[in-house]
Scaffold this motif. Structure first.
Motif, PDB file in Angstrom:
ATOM      1  N   SER A 157      -8.526   4.066  -3.257  1.00 27.15           N
ATOM      2  CA  SER A 157      -6.938   4.067  -3.524  1.00 27.15           C
ATOM      3  C   SER A 157      -6.076   4.712  -2.261  1.00 27.15           C
ATOM      4  O   SER A 157      -5.104   4.238  -1.970  1.00 27.15           O
ATOM      5  N   ASP A 180       0.812  -1.132   0.044  1.00 27.60           N
ATOM      6  CA  ASP A 180      -0.013   0.010   0.180  1.00 27.60           C
ATOM      7  C   ASP A 180       1.038   1.227   0.063  1.00 27.60           C
ATOM      8  O   ASP A 180       0.545   2.135  -0.841  1.00 27.60           O
ATOM      9  N   LEU A 192       1.569   4.022  -2.849  1.00 28.75           N
ATOM     10  CA  LEU A 192       1.287   5.648  -2.616  1.00 28.75           C
ATOM     11  C   LEU A 192       2.475   6.558  -2.735  1.00 28.75           C
ATOM     12  O   LEU A 192       2.217   7.534  -3.442  1.00 28.75           O
TER      13      LEU A 192
END
Length: 264
Positions: free
Chosen positions: A242, A23, A27
């Motif tokens: 997201s 994750d 990002l």
């Protein structure tokens, strides 16, 4: 039985760590390098290392008694943190559900900024503005205010970009939109907005809608009340999937930080 329990725990720790790493790497690759990505990334790395080298680490730390107790204490603190984080998320979800209820008549609608890119609102900010339009259309007599200052290296204030978006995308007349274009934080958003509200004859005792992202509503309401807004009505806009869970994670620390800094 104990061996099976440790194996299950080891797999869970590794899986959680891997999810955090994936994750955060995604990002960071998208340019979101901040506290909310670097801290969980570091935590994810630590969890994966513990999962892979569990036996070696356990064998090493359990030899000196002081190190053994320290190791157990760290895992105990992690467990306490996980419990507090879970309680925060549960409270946040309850507040989000409450904000979805029909809105009472409000004197003003304040839309809080959340960043712009190339003169346009980010996906998160666009969601806030789209959510605000529902109230704007339903309550035509309510005053509208966009709130956000000029970012580093930018020429236009966020409030101006937000007003343009409301006008071009939703046909909201410019003359209906007041702009608070000097703030750089939620605290300043609401503090500076008070001055404009007073100039327009809006009393802080009246219901005032504050439109922000779902993860932000607890802190926004707390800051508003601390600043004298007697009936803040927080309206939650959905956070893009997201970044949703990372945003919740960051907000947990932001809430604690705000409390320590005396924002509420």
């Amino acid at each position: 039985m104990l061996k099976v329990l440790f194996t299950v725990l080891r797999i869970m720790v590794g899986a959680i760590g891997l999810v955090l790493i994936i994750d955060c790497v995604l990002l960071i690759a998208a340019g979101k390098i901040n506290f909310g990505t670097l801290v969980p990334l570091g935590l994810g790395v630590v969890l994966v290392i513990h999962s892979v080298y569990w036996r070696s680490i356990y064998s090493y730390v359990t030899k000196p008694r002081w190190l053994k107790y320290g190791w157990y204490s760290l895992w105990g603190l992690l467990l306490i943190w996980l419990i507090s984080f879970t309680l925060f998320i549960q409270s946040l979800q309850q507040k989000i559900k409450l904000s979805a209820q029909p809105l009472p008549p409000v004197a003003a609608i304040i839309v809080l900024g959340s960043g712009t890119v190339a003169g346009k609102p980010t996906a998160t900010l666009a969601k806030r503005l789209d959510t605000a339009v529902t109230i704007i259309d339903a309550q035509p007599s309510a005053m509208i205010m966009t709130s956000g200052g000029i970012g580093y290296g930018r020429q236009r204030s966020e409030a101006d970009i937000m007003a343009s978006y409301l006008h071009t995308e939703h046909s909201v007349p410019f003359e209906r939109i007041l702009q608070e274009g000097t703030s750089t934080s939620t605290q300043e958003n609401l503090s500076n907005s008070k001055i404009i509200l007073a100039a327009q004859g809006v009393d802080l005792a009246e219901p005032i809608a504050i439109v922000t992202s779902d993860f932000h509503i607890i802190r926004a309401a707390a800051i508003a009340r601390h600043q004298g807004y007697e009936q803040p009505v927080t309206v939650a806009s959905p956070t893009p999937l997201s970044i949703r869970y990372n945003a919740w994670f960051r907000e947990y620390f932001a809430f604690i930080s705000g409390w320590l800094l005396g924002e509420y």
